[in-house]
Design a protein around this motif. Structure first.
Motif, PDB file in Angstrom:
ATOM      1  N   TYR A 116      51.819  58.030  28.630  1.00 54.00           N
ATOM      2  CA  TYR A 116      52.176  57.013  29.622  1.00 54.00           C
ATOM      3  C   TYR A 116      52.947  57.580  30.825  1.00 54.00           C
ATOM      4  O   TYR A 116      53.398  56.815  31.683  1.00 54.00           O
ATOM      5  CB  TYR A 116      52.994  55.887  28.974  1.00 54.00           C
ATOM      6  CG  TYR A 116      54.227  56.344  28.215  1.00 54.00           C
ATOM      7  CD1 TYR A 116      55.334  56.863  28.877  1.00 54.00           C
ATOM      8  CD2 TYR A 116      54.297  56.231  26.833  1.00 54.00           C
ATOM      9  CE1 TYR A 116      56.460  57.268  28.187  1.00 54.00           C
ATOM     10  CE2 TYR A 116      55.415  56.628  26.129  1.00 54.00           C
ATOM     11  CZ  TYR A 116      56.498  57.143  26.807  1.00 54.00           C
ATOM     12  OH  TYR A 116      57.618  57.549  26.124  1.00 54.00           O
ATOM     13  N   ARG A 140      48.880  54.608  33.550  1.00 52.05           N
ATOM     14  CA  ARG A 140      48.245  53.532  32.791  1.00 52.05           C
ATOM     15  C   ARG A 140      46.823  53.858  32.317  1.00 52.05           C
ATOM     16  O   ARG A 140      46.093  52.973  31.860  1.00 52.05           O
ATOM     17  CB  ARG A 140      48.226  52.243  33.627  1.00 52.05           C
ATOM     18  CG  ARG A 140      49.638  51.785  34.021  1.00 52.05           C
ATOM     19  CD  ARG A 140      49.605  50.372  34.558  1.00 52.05           C
ATOM     20  NE  ARG A 140      49.132  49.427  33.565  1.00 52.05           N
ATOM     21  CZ  ARG A 140      49.893  48.850  32.642  1.00 52.05           C
ATOM     22  NH1 ARG A 140      51.184  49.136  32.554  1.00 52.05           N
ATOM     23  NH2 ARG A 140      49.366  47.998  31.777  1.00 52.05           N
ATOM     24  N   CYS A 168      55.533  53.080  34.130  1.00 54.09           N
ATOM     25  CA  CYS A 168      54.118  52.734  34.304  1.00 54.09           C
ATOM     26  C   CYS A 168      53.893  51.227  34.404  1.00 54.09           C
ATOM     27  O   CYS A 168      52.742  50.782  34.422  1.00 54.09           O
ATOM     28  CB  CYS A 168      53.255  53.358  33.211  1.00 54.09           C
ATOM     29  SG  CYS A 168      53.496  52.687  31.556  1.00 54.09           S
ATOM     30  N   THR A 173      51.661  45.435  32.014  1.00 49.49           N
ATOM     31  CA  THR A 173      51.231  45.374  30.617  1.00 49.49           C
ATOM     32  C   THR A 173      51.251  43.938  30.109  1.00 49.49           C
ATOM     33  O   THR A 173      50.299  43.475  29.469  1.00 49.49           O
ATOM     34  CB  THR A 173      52.133  46.254  29.745  1.00 49.49           C
ATOM     35  OG1 THR A 173      52.032  47.610  30.186  1.00 49.49           O
ATOM     36  CG2 THR A 173      51.742  46.181  28.277  1.00 49.49           C
TER      37      THR A 173
END
Length: 228
Positions: A116, A140, A168, A173
């Motif tokens: 990551y 990502r 990231c 997410t």
């Protein structure tokens, strides 16, 4: 906020790692702590994606779960199998790209500590230790793939536990998992000193606005997503 020194769970420090295999670190322990709260026990099927040394797979097995693990690195697969043998735990370790080796199966819990770390432009490494952390310019390259594919492997009320750096994009997410139909939230946070990889590219990270000039620590997060 969890401190770096706060997360240590029994049995996770005694794993062997071949050269080039990711050894247990802060993110490993943070994810293990999140797993501990999931009431894992006999009868639960757990998948560890990108298992590395197998430390998380072993921890899930010690909690009583039936465990499957994957990794694209042959060295990691061999390391995880050796650690399972030494610990006298039955873990099925498969070589393959992320979730490909278990396509068509389903699990109660999917764990992942993927690469990551944002990486200067260029092709991703195909071998060597850097494959454990380099993840493209936004960090990502693997997180997004897991967010997109893991939901299809979760049973009803199955959970995804995913650890990564805030560098990231935590909100990205959460949004991606929500778009995939999961209920997602951040359950754990930890601030840790910069490791050697981040230190080696501080100037580049600061030039991209991912770190400030006065930042001295990196935040790790665990995202928990549940299939309702």
């Amino acid at each position: 906020m969890t401190t770096a020194a706060a997360v240590r769970l029994p049995g996770m420090d005694h794993v062997f790692t071949l050269p080039g295999v990711y050894a247990p670190q802060y993110d490993t322990y943070l994810l293990a702590e999140a797993l501990r709260r999931e009431a894992v026990g006999p009868g639960a099927d757990v998948l560890d994606v990108g298992t590395g040394s197998g430390a998380l797979a072993l921890y899930a097995a010690r909690l009583g779960a039936r465990v499957t693990a994957t990794d694209i690195s042959w060295r990691a697969v061999l390391t995880a199998r050796l650690n399972a043998l030494l610990a006298r735990r039955r873990i099925a370790v498969h070589r393959g790209d992320l979730l490909e080796p278990v396509r068509g199966r389903s699990f109660d819990i999917v764990l992942s500590n993927p690469p990551y770390v944002p990486t200067p432009p260029g092709s991703l490494p195909r071998n060597g230790a850097a494959r454990s952390w380099d993840a493209g310019p936004d960090g990502r390259a693997f997180v997004d793939r897991i967010c997109d594919t893991a939901p299809s492997l979760l049973r009803p009320h199955g959970r995804l536990l995913l650890v990564h750096s805030a560098l990231c994009g935590t909100e990205a997410t959460l949004e991606r998992l929500s778009a995939a139909g999961l209920w997602a939230e951040v359950t754990d946070r930890m601030s840790v000193p910069f490791g050697p990889v981040v230190r080696s590219r501080l100037s580049w990270l600061r030039s991209r606005g991912l770190l400030g000039v006065d930042d001295e620590q990196e935040e790790l997060v665990v995202v928990r997503a549940e299939r309702i």
